[in-house]
Design an enzyme around this catalytic site. Structure first.
Site, short mmCIF file in Angstrom:
data_model
loop_
_atom_site.label_atom_id
_atom_site.label_comp_id
_atom_site.label_asym_id
_atom_site.label_seq_id
_atom_site.Cartn_x
_atom_site.Cartn_y
_atom_site.Cartn_z
N ASP A 1 0.83 -1.20 0.00
CA ASP A 1 0.00 0.00 0.00
C ASP A 1 0.87 1.26 0.00
O ASP A 1 2.04 1.20 0.32
CB ASP A 1 -0.98 0.01 1.18
N ASP B 1 1.05 5.02 1.42
CA ASP B 1 0.50 5.97 2.38
C ASP B 1 1.15 7.33 2.20
O ASP B 1 2.33 7.43 1.86
CB ASP B 1 0.75 5.48 3.81
N ASP C 1 8.03 3.22 14.00
CA ASP C 1 8.67 2.14 14.77
C ASP C 1 10.14 1.90 14.43
O ASP C 1 11.00 1.93 15.30
CB ASP C 1 7.85 0.84 14.66
#
Ligand code: ATP
Ligand code: MG
Length: 434
Positions: A59, A61, A165
């Site tokens: 995907d 983003d 992260d």
């Protein structure tokens, strides 16, 4: 117009043309339109990482300085979602969604900016700029609860990058200038193929233990090493996984299985002792090196081969392939296999939230294996779950190094060929006077 001062040190910038072939033209459209209207807009996260690795991202983003309302004004095909943190979903054909989020920061983050350009000594390598990372909260007490509960404040690009992260997931791509923007040292780590948390790993894993599973997934899927300090923190804080939301744990486990690196992911999780926390029944089964152990590893390899060929086994098949060894051990030879199955799943549910439908399907798939192994397909071929059961049988046969029977190679065909015509029950019409 001079742009407002942005907090954080200036990022490292790398002039890189990302491969057009893997790029999503709609994501590019979104970014360009936002930029044309004076907003900052970058491609972010996994999309940038995968493009830089020459892989096609799952995907795309977008992160932007535009607020959700401003995004909506620019795109008619836009839907605002999320109550806690509002995001814009921009919809395109074929159900494609370009998630467009306003830059945000972790509200508990304490920004400790380094005086620029005072970088740590000796850290500059190959002309790449070293980055001292925030958040720096390692001085917090050992037992302090760091679990993130509120992730809901708009911020600047730097703040948005450092709340992510891993360094490889903290990169931005600026289309306007054809540059990767790196606030977190992601480029050197991507080149060195190492998974490293942004900031102190102890803190980052305590804030959100699911990151431990994400580190396993990235290391396995992209075949990257794990920074030794990060590795140690994964081992030290693995029991924190018990505090994470159970549906997230199941989802990450399924991602291990779906990502064409099931064998490597489960092996790494087992080796780290992470599997012992999530799925002790499987971990102990593997520890004991029971006769079914080799077949378990073999099934995981079979899954990876199949996914590599473009097959998409259902979640029930994937989970059943992982659990088959200990599950069969639990239900075989007992007086009441069905309640033994329930007991097994009840224990599992303490750690992973397995939805009822998935659990029911799992039962059907596992309990039908004995019959399929004896080669008696018979009426099972008419059951709605037959294709999945046959697929599991094929994966299991491959796992044992046995040949796969023809009906299990293309179960859909068996289903259509053998599926009997439904018997219609004719209702006899009652005649008056009967
Ligand atoms: P995948 O290829 O599996 O989708 P991804 O890196 O794109 O991997 P997503 O779950 O789609 O992972 O998340 C998108 C981005 O959001 C990540 O790249 C990362 O920057 C950020 N992110 C996701 N989960 C976390 C987390 N638990 N903590 C901090 N940042 C996260
Ligand atoms: Mg993603």
């Amino acid at each position: 117009m001079t742009p407002p001062a942005l907090p954080g040190p200036p990022p490292a910038r790398y002039a890189i043309a990302l491969p057009e072939a893997h790029m999503d033209p709609d994501a590019v459209k979104v970014i360009k339109r936002l930029t044309r209207h004076g907003h900052i807009a970058y491609l972010v996260g996994g999309g940038v990482r995968d493009l830089l690795l020459g892989r096609r991202p799952k995907d795309f983003d977008v992160a932007t300085s535009a607020r959700p309302g401003e995004v909506r004004k620019l795109f008619r095909n836009c839907r605002i979602i999320g109550r806690r943190f509002r995001l814009a979903h921009i919809l395109f054909g074929d159900g494609k969604i370009i998630e467009t989020a306003t830059f945000r920061r972790d509200p508990t983050q304490k920004l400790e900016l380094l005086p620029y350009p005072a970088w740590p000594e000796g850290a500059a390598k190959n002309g790449e700029r070293p980055v001292k990372l925030a958040p720096q909260r390692s001085e917090r007490a050992e037992d302090e609860d760091l679990l993130i509960r509120n992730d809901n404040v708009f911020g600047h690009p730097y703040e948005d990058a450092i709340r992510r992260d891993f360094t490889i997931n903290g990169l931005f791509y600026d289309f306007e200038h054809g540059e990767v923007i790196d606030y977190v040292g992601g480029m050197p780590d991507l080149r060195g193929r190492v998974v490293r948390t942004i900031g102190d790993p102890d803190v980052r894993f305590r804030e959100d233990p699911v990151r431990i599973l994400r580190a396993v997934k990235f290391s396995a899927r992209i075949d990257m090493g794990i920074d030794p300090e990060v590795y140690d923190a994964m081992v030290d804080f693995r029991y924190e996984l018990g505090r994470a939301a159970r549906p997230r744990l199941l989802e990450e486990l399924l991602r291990f299985l779906r990502g064409s690196a099931a064998h490597r992911s489960i092996y790494l999780a087992w080796d780290l002792g992470v599997l012992h926390v999530m799925l002790p029944e499987v971990a102990c089964f593997l520890d004991d090196d029971a006769p079914g152990t080799a077949a378990t590893w073999g099934r995981l390899e079979a899954i990876d081969r199949r996914i590599g060929r473009g097959e998409k086994p259902s979640d029930a098949v994937l989970l059943a392939a992982l659990l088959l060894g200990p599950l069969e051990e639990a239900i075989e030879g007992v007086r009441d296999p069905s309640s033994a199955f329930e007991d097994f799943m009840d224990d599992l549910a303490l750690r992973l939230a397995v939805p009822r439908r998935l659990k029911d399907r799992l039962r059907l798939l596992v309990t039908s294996q004995r019959r399929l192994r004896s080669g008696k397909v018979g009426t099972l071929a008419r059951r709605e779950f037959f294709a999945d059961a046959a697929r599991l049988h094929a994966i299991d046969a491959e796992g044992h190094g046995r040949s796969v029977p023809e009906w299990a190679q293309s179960p859909e065909q068996v289903e259509t060929a053998e599926a009997p015509r439904r018997r219609r029950r004719r209702r006899r019409r009652r005649r008056s006077g009967d």
